[in-house]
Enzyme design. Structure first.
Site, PDB file in Angstrom:
ATOM      1  N   LYS A 182       0.885  -1.176   0.000  1.00 18.47           N
ATOM      2  CA  LYS A 182       0.000   0.000   0.000  1.00 18.47           C
ATOM      3  C   LYS A 182       0.920   1.223   0.000  1.00 18.47           C
ATOM      4  CE  LYS A 182      -1.693   3.042   2.114  1.00 18.47           C
ATOM      5  NZ  LYS A 182      -1.436   4.459   1.725  1.00 18.47           N
ATOM      6  N   CYS A 290      13.568  11.192   7.098  1.00 17.85           N
ATOM      7  CA  CYS A 290      13.619  10.784   8.505  1.00 17.85           C
ATOM      8  C   CYS A 290      15.040  10.895   9.028  1.00 17.85           C
ATOM      9  CB  CYS A 290      13.096   9.360   8.678  1.00 17.85           C
ATOM     10  SG  CYS A 290      14.207   8.147   7.982  1.00 17.85           S
ATOM     11  N   GLU A 391       9.021  17.021  15.122  1.00 13.27           N
ATOM     12  CA  GLU A 391       9.511  16.800  13.755  1.00 13.27           C
ATOM     13  C   GLU A 391       8.843  17.828  12.831  1.00 13.27           C
ATOM     14  OE1 GLU A 391       8.195  13.221  11.640  1.00 13.27           O
ATOM     15  OE2 GLU A 391      10.233  13.031  10.856  1.00 13.27           O
TER      16      GLU A 391
HETATM   17  P1  NAD Z   1       2.068   9.260   7.329  1.00 13.28           P
HETATM   18  O1  NAD Z   1       2.173   8.659   8.677  1.00 13.28           O
HETATM   19  O2  NAD Z   1       1.118  10.383   7.120  1.00 13.28           O
HETATM   20  O3  NAD Z   1       1.653   8.138   6.242  1.00 13.28           O
HETATM   21  C1  NAD Z   1       2.379   6.939   6.107  1.00 13.28           C
HETATM   22  C2  NAD Z   1       1.453   5.859   5.554  1.00 13.28           C
HETATM   23  O4  NAD Z   1       0.416   5.625   6.493  1.00 13.28           O
HETATM   24  C3  NAD Z   1       0.782   6.243   4.243  1.00 13.28           C
HETATM   25  O5  NAD Z   1       0.747   5.106   3.402  1.00 13.28           O
HETATM   26  C4  NAD Z   1      -0.619   6.667   4.678  1.00 13.28           C
HETATM   27  O6  NAD Z   1      -1.599   6.378   3.696  1.00 13.28           O
HETATM   28  C5  NAD Z   1      -0.871   5.854   5.918  1.00 13.28           C
HETATM   29  N1  NAD Z   1      -1.664   6.569   6.934  1.00 13.28           N
HETATM   30  C6  NAD Z   1      -1.706   7.905   7.164  1.00 13.28           C
HETATM   31  N2  NAD Z   1      -2.499   8.171   8.219  1.00 13.28           N
HETATM   32  C7  NAD Z   1      -2.986   6.993   8.668  1.00 13.28           C
HETATM   33  C8  NAD Z   1      -3.854   6.619   9.738  1.00 13.28           C
HETATM   34  N3  NAD Z   1      -4.370   7.524  10.551  1.00 13.28           N
HETATM   35  N4  NAD Z   1      -4.108   5.301   9.913  1.00 13.28           N
HETATM   36  C9  NAD Z   1      -3.565   4.364   9.106  1.00 13.28           C
HETATM   37  N5  NAD Z   1      -2.717   4.679   8.072  1.00 13.28           N
HETATM   38  C10 NAD Z   1      -2.437   5.968   7.858  1.00 13.28           C
HETATM   39  O7  NAD Z   1       3.562   9.676   6.894  1.00 13.28           O
HETATM   40  P2  NAD Z   1       4.011  10.518   5.619  1.00 13.28           P
HETATM   41  O8  NAD Z   1       3.615  11.937   5.808  1.00 13.28           O
HETATM   42  O9  NAD Z   1       3.629   9.825   4.377  1.00 13.28           O
HETATM   43  O10 NAD Z   1       5.603  10.369   5.737  1.00 13.28           O
HETATM   44  C11 NAD Z   1       6.381  11.196   6.570  1.00 13.28           C
HETATM   45  C12 NAD Z   1       6.680  10.545   7.897  1.00 13.28           C
HETATM   46  O11 NAD Z   1       7.329   9.285   7.695  1.00 13.28           O
HETATM   47  C13 NAD Z   1       7.652  11.366   8.737  1.00 13.28           C
HETATM   48  O12 NAD Z   1       7.221  11.340  10.071  1.00 13.28           O
HETATM   49  C14 NAD Z   1       8.966  10.629   8.572  1.00 13.28           C
HETATM   50  O13 NAD Z   1       9.904  10.818   9.603  1.00 13.28           O
HETATM   51  C15 NAD Z   1       8.506   9.214   8.516  1.00 13.28           C
HETATM   52  N6  NAD Z   1       9.525   8.361   7.904  1.00 13.28           N
HETATM   53  C16 NAD Z   1      10.243   7.554   8.719  1.00 13.28           C
HETATM   54  C17 NAD Z   1      11.266   6.771   8.188  1.00 13.28           C
HETATM   55  C18 NAD Z   1      12.090   5.881   9.082  1.00 13.28           C
HETATM   56  O14 NAD Z   1      12.930   5.163   8.572  1.00 13.28           O
HETATM   57  N7  NAD Z   1      11.883   5.901  10.389  1.00 13.28           N
HETATM   58  C19 NAD Z   1      11.527   6.817   6.827  1.00 13.28           C
HETATM   59  C20 NAD Z   1      10.751   7.657   6.030  1.00 13.28           C
HETATM   60  C21 NAD Z   1       9.756   8.438   6.578  1.00 13.28           C
END
Ligand code: NAD
Length: 491
Positions: A182, A290, A391
């Site tokens: 997904k 991240c 963040e």
């Molecule tokens: P996000 O949490 O908004 O979304 C991530 C995924 O979760 C997406 O596929 C989205 O559709 C889904 N999602 C969003 N809200 C949801 C909910 N309430 N319930 C279930 N699923 C949900 O993150 P983003 O904005 O796409 O990405 C940025 C974030 O990802 C930042 O916080 C970043 O630090 C983190 N990140 C972490 C790493 C790591 O290695 N730790 C790597 C890349 C990004």
């Protein structure tokens, strides 16, 4: 090969189920925007539980035959995929820049990291081997074998829409599992093309499936009884709830969350080299990493020279469309994210930090509808301030001072995240002390963005990670297989 449905502003892109691109039953969709122009590149469908059910069903059906395919043959598919990804590297990079906004050289770097995961997974015939010991008791032998478990899923974020899915699915399919991905609903287009290439490489129908969607789709994945494990990457709030929910549903789960990364600079460091590393860590990918450097803690007299170099270097960065070769920094992903970053900068100013460089509401000639945030530098940022604590995920550097390593680590440990950290010093003793006490998972010594390569684990600790086995590397083999122990007596 059945090609992916081309993206149009009206027609939602398709899911990939059982080797075919199919229109999901869900009727809702969201626009996918070019962040530099604001143009709608396509629409992403919001898949419903039956759509998820169809993909899981296809993956479940494909599992027995794929599991029985010899590891060397599974590896050969990945070798062919690696060659195809290399052949299409430039085309994929342009597609990625268009939907994400990062500059083309960053897109190429991201795709290269994805290729390296495939490359590492090609070693599966040896990576997946077990252990054997004869005569654990007289005439009794013992062996461990690694076996795949069935259908796994990954839910991935927008900031690395090519690389992050490839931390997972190449390892999962290499080990003989089948998969449902997904992707982020904000930039799913480039991975559609990669799925076509995987099909061209010979991945059989049903081994890799894609369902598009948002929260509702994720819920259906977490609750589906035929999915045995889930890999998640995204913000910490969602990561922690996905971790709890997937575990409550009896699944294996690894959930990587957000970050607030500190960079500590000692006065014995090479200031020019440090500022170069800090600038690329903070402002690379417009801060949407991240591993982005966020808080720069300068020790003693390092403070003034580092501050001045960062402000000067950040002010010189050219903001622009990532497809323009003169741009150093692209837009952020969306209008709402640009507003979020602007709001953070407003709060930093209100809470008493000093703005040395203000990136709010810049204009970029020729791109009035782009989602722009310029490089921003704050001084005097205390750990309890919003910009020192949360963040931001944008191009914002926060400067702070400390008098010693202990002081600096107190600032680090006041923060709830634990993803990455860097130190800059020429003292081996200081570096060792730092490594010993940092308590953060990805540690850089005289290096900025600390991105472990595919053969090492990627993931944080504390509020940045929920689980135990990290992404990629040997941890991926552990996560996607069960160790089965066979004890034999043939007397
Ligand atoms: P996000 O949490 O908004 O979304 C991530 C995924 O979760 C997406 O596929 C989205 O559709 C889904 N999602 C969003 N809200 C949801 C909910 N309430 N319930 C279930 N699923 C949900 O993150 P983003 O904005 O796409 O990405 C940025 C974030 O990802 C930042 O916080 C970043 O630090 C983190 N990140 C972490 C790493 C790591 O290695 N730790 C790597 C890349 C990004």
């Amino acid at each position: 090969m059945t090609p992916s449905t081309p993206a149009t502003a009206k027609q939602p892109i398709a899911n990939y189920v059982g080797g075919r691109w199919v229109t999901p039953k869900g009727t809702e969709s969201l626009p996918i925007e070019d962040p530099a122009t604001g143009d709608v590149l396509g629409r992403v469908p919001l898949s419903t539980p039956p759509d998820v059910g169809a993909a899981v069903g296809a993956a479940k059906e494909a599992f027995p035959a794929w599991r029985a395919t010899p590891a060397i043959e599974r590896a050969r598919v990945l070798f062919r995929l690696k060659a195809l990804l290399e052949e299409h590297h430039d085309e994929l990079a342009v597609c990625l820049t268009r939907e994400h906004g990062k500059i083309v050289s960053e897109s190429k770097g991201e795709i290269q990291r994805g290729i390296e995961s495939v490359e590492h997974a090609c070693g599966i015939p040896t990576l997946m081997m077990g252990d054997t010991l004869e005569d654990i008791a007289p005439g009794i032998d013992c062996e461990t074998i690694r076996q795949p478990l069935g259908v796994f899923a990954a839910i991935t974020p927008y900031n690395f829409p090519v690389m992050i899915p490839m931390w997972f699915w190449p390892y999962a399919v290499a080990t003989g599992n089948t998969f449902v991905l997904k992707p982020s609903e904000q930039d799913p287009l480039t991975h559609q093309r990669i799925v076509d290439l995987a099909t061209e490489a010979g991945l059989p129908p049903g081994v890799l499936n894609v369902v598009h969607g948002d929260r509702q789709t994720v819920d259906a994945i977490l609750e589906h009884p035929d999915i045995v494990g889930v890999s998640f990457v995204g913000s910490s709030k969602v990561a922690s709830s996905v971790y709890a929910r997937a575990a409550a549903c009896g699944k294996r789960v690894q959930a990587l969350g957000g970050a607030k990364n500190h960079m500590i600079v000692f006065p014995d460091a090479d200031y020019d080299a440090v500022s170069e590393a800090v600038l690329s860590s903070v402002f690379g990918s417009t801060g949407q990493r991240c591993l982005a450097g966020s808080v720069i803690v300068a020790i003693g007299e390092a403070y003034v020279p580092i501050r001045d170099r960062i402000v000067e270097g950040a002010a010189a960065l050219r903001l622009g469309n990532g497809l323009d070769e003169h741009a150093d920094m692209g837009p952020v992903i969306s209008k709402s994210h640009a507003k979020r970053v602007h709001d953070f900068i407003d709060r930093g100013a209100t809470e008493g930090a000093t703005i040395l460089l203000d990136g709010r509401h810049p204009s970029v000639e020729g791109y009035p509808n782009g989602h722009w945030v310029g490089p921003t530098v704050f001084d005097g940022v205390e750990p309890q301030m919003t910009v020192g604590r949360d963040e931001i995920f944008g191009p914002v550097a926060s400067l702070n001072q400390a008098s010693s390593l202990d002081d600096a680590l107190a600032i680090v440990h006041a923060n709830r995240y634990g993803n990455a950290i860097s130190i800059f010093t020429t003292s081996g003793r200081t570096a060792r002390e730092f490594r010993y006490h940092a308590g953060i998972s990805m540690i850089g010594v005289n290096i900025g963005v600390v991105a472990p390569m595919a053969f090492f684990p990627f993931g944080g600790s504390r509020g940045s990670f929920y689980g135990d086995l990290k992404a990629q590397g040997r941890d991926a083999i552990e996560f996607y297989t069960d160790k089965r122990v066979v004890i034999s007596r043939w007397s």
